[in-house]
Design an enzyme around this catalytic site. Structure first.
Site, PDB file in Angstrom:
ATOM      1  N   ASP A   1       0.828  -1.208   0.000  1.00  0.00           N
ATOM      2  CA  ASP A   1       0.000   0.000   0.000  1.00  0.00           C
ATOM      3  C   ASP A   1       0.868   1.267   0.000  1.00  0.00           C
ATOM      4  O   ASP A   1       2.001   1.264   0.494  1.00  0.00           O
ATOM      5  CB  ASP A   1      -0.892  -0.025   1.249  1.00  0.00           C
ATOM      6  CG  ASP A   1      -2.084   0.908   1.125  1.00  0.00           C
ATOM      7  OD1 ASP A   1      -2.340   1.407   0.013  1.00  0.00           O
ATOM      8  OD2 ASP A   1      -2.759   1.138   2.143  1.00  0.00           O
TER       9      ASP A   1
ATOM     10  N   ASN B   1     -10.769  -2.763  -6.456  1.00  0.00           N
ATOM     11  CA  ASN B   1      -9.956  -1.734  -7.117  1.00  0.00           C
ATOM     12  C   ASN B   1     -10.520  -1.270  -8.474  1.00  0.00           C
ATOM     13  O   ASN B   1     -10.083  -0.260  -9.023  1.00  0.00           O
ATOM     14  CB  ASN B   1      -8.503  -2.203  -7.309  1.00  0.00           C
ATOM     15  CG  ASN B   1      -7.670  -2.149  -6.035  1.00  0.00           C
ATOM     16  OD1 ASN B   1      -6.731  -2.920  -5.855  1.00  0.00           O
ATOM     17  ND2 ASN B   1      -7.997  -1.223  -5.133  1.00  0.00           N
TER      18      ASN B   1
HETATM   19  C1  FPP Z   1      -1.719   0.276  -3.382  1.00  0.00           C
HETATM   20  O1  FPP Z   1      -1.318   1.607  -3.394  1.00  0.00           O
HETATM   21  C2  FPP Z   1      -1.224  -0.374  -4.546  1.00  0.00           C
HETATM   22  C3  FPP Z   1      -1.987  -0.916  -5.527  1.00  0.00           C
HETATM   23  C4  FPP Z   1      -3.456  -0.941  -5.550  1.00  0.00           C
HETATM   24  C5  FPP Z   1      -1.355  -1.534  -6.678  1.00  0.00           C
HETATM   25  C6  FPP Z   1      -0.244  -2.459  -6.334  1.00  0.00           C
HETATM   26  C7  FPP Z   1       0.593  -2.598  -7.499  1.00  0.00           C
HETATM   27  C8  FPP Z   1       1.924  -2.539  -7.486  1.00  0.00           C
HETATM   28  C9  FPP Z   1       2.756  -2.424  -6.293  1.00  0.00           C
HETATM   29  C10 FPP Z   1       2.592  -2.620  -8.764  1.00  0.00           C
HETATM   30  C11 FPP Z   1       3.376  -3.867  -8.900  1.00  0.00           C
HETATM   31  C12 FPP Z   1       2.615  -5.104  -8.930  1.00  0.00           C
HETATM   32  C13 FPP Z   1       2.821  -6.071  -9.828  1.00  0.00           C
HETATM   33  C14 FPP Z   1       2.203  -7.404  -9.644  1.00  0.00           C
HETATM   34  C15 FPP Z   1       3.658  -5.877 -11.007  1.00  0.00           C
HETATM   35  P1  FPP Z   1      -2.420   2.724  -3.523  1.00  0.00           P
HETATM   36  O2  FPP Z   1      -2.561   3.066  -4.954  1.00  0.00           O
HETATM   37  O3  FPP Z   1      -3.677   2.249  -2.880  1.00  0.00           O
HETATM   38  O4  FPP Z   1      -1.756   3.879  -2.744  1.00  0.00           O
HETATM   39  P2  FPP Z   1      -2.489   4.957  -1.828  1.00  0.00           P
HETATM   40  O5  FPP Z   1      -3.168   4.179  -0.727  1.00  0.00           O
HETATM   41  O6  FPP Z   1      -1.375   5.802  -1.347  1.00  0.00           O
HETATM   42  O7  FPP Z   1      -3.448   5.689  -2.704  1.00  0.00           O
END
Ligand code: FPP
Length: 262
Positions: free
Chosen positions: A38, A86
């Site tokens: 996250d 998501n």
């Molecule tokens: C959460 O951060 C992250 C995600 C929903 C996406 C996770 C994806 C990756 C780490 C990319 C790599 C993965 C693969 C399998 C290649 P957020 O967007 O919810 O962050 P925030 O809470 O700060 O908004």
């Protein structure tokens, strides 16, 4: 921080600044770690950049963490890349993430294969684009016989959805007359989950400060230990992983029983 980690440890000769990774006790490793990656968006926004930059940096953090898991010869590592919830994000972000998963597989699969990693995807993979589904199937097939880290990626994954699918499948067997309701036990339920080939989760790591499970592996984490850090996922590295693993090594796990000493 090192003092806190080693507060209850006998390793009192460790100096601040020394690599925590080198201090990990290989005898006290979890079999299965699950990571909620996250904070990509917050990391990017904090630097005055758009969220997608955070996701791209998140891929690098994932690569570092998998390499560390390989170096430790961990049995299993499962990451939450995209939840069933998501899809509520703006279409541009969803599209960006899907492209990132595709590029990740294209660029990294050969190295993962040579690192003896066995990759699997969990979740409603059948709802992803045909192109991504094909890449996933190829990647799983290519690494199926590898005997190193079992690396599992949750994409379009939700714990409640996974359990609903398992219940539906069991109900169908009952309806067909091939299963008696009384024969449904925990083992049988586990054998219908996406994670059926994996051991239970020992340690959940969540970055970026929030302390919740967010519908990740809700069955499999029944007796898991939890470790939270304020560090955003793109800043996660093997030293942070070491902090989590060292902390895990200090935990007393009772699985509902009693402390042996009491
Ligand atoms: C959460 O951060 C992250 C995600 C929903 C996406 C996770 C994806 C990756 C780490 C990319 C790599 C993965 C693969 C399998 C290649 P957020 O967007 O919810 O962050 P925030 O809470 O700060 O908004």
């Amino acid at each position: 921080m090192w003092k806190k980690i080693f507060g209850k440890s006998d390793k009192t000769n460790i100096e601040p600044g020394e690599s925590l990774f080198e201090q990990i006790d290989r005898e006290r490793l979890p079999r299965h770690i699950a990571i909620i990656m996250d904070g990509n968006g917050r990391w990017a926004n904090g630097k005055g950049m758009v969220r997608s930059v955070g996701h791209t940096a998140g891929v690098k953090a994932l690569k570092r963490t998998l390499k560390a898991a390989i170096a430790l010869n961990l049995e299993a590592m499962t990451v939450y890349a995209f939840s069933t919830e998501n899809w509520k994000r703006p279409a541009t972000e969803v599209e960006f993430l899907m492209k990132l998963f595709s590029e990740y597989l294209e660029k990294e699969i050969a190295e993962m294969d040579s690192d003896n990693v066995c990759i699997k995807f969990i979740g409603r993979v059948n709802e992803l684009s045909p192109g991504l589904q094909k890449q996933i199937a190829d990647a799983e097939q290519r690494t199926a016989n590898n005997t190193g880290v079992r690396f599992t990626v949750g994409v379009n994954y939700g714990g409640q959805d996974e359990m609903m699918r398992a219940v539906r499948s069991l109900a169908q067997d009952v309806k067909n007359g091939t299963l008696e309701p009384d024969d449904i036990d925990c083992k049988l339920i586990e054998s219908h989950l996406d994670t059926r080939e994996l051991p239970p989760v020992d340690l959940v790591i969540r970055t970026s400060g929030d302390m919740r499970l967010s519908n990740f592996l809700i069955w499999q984490t029944a007796y898991a230990e939890f470790w939270f850090t304020d560090t955003n996922w793109p800043d996660f590295d093997k030293e942070k992983l070491a902090e989590a693993l060292l902390d895990f090594g200090q935990r007393e796990r009772r699985f509902g029983g009693l402390n042996k000493k009491k």
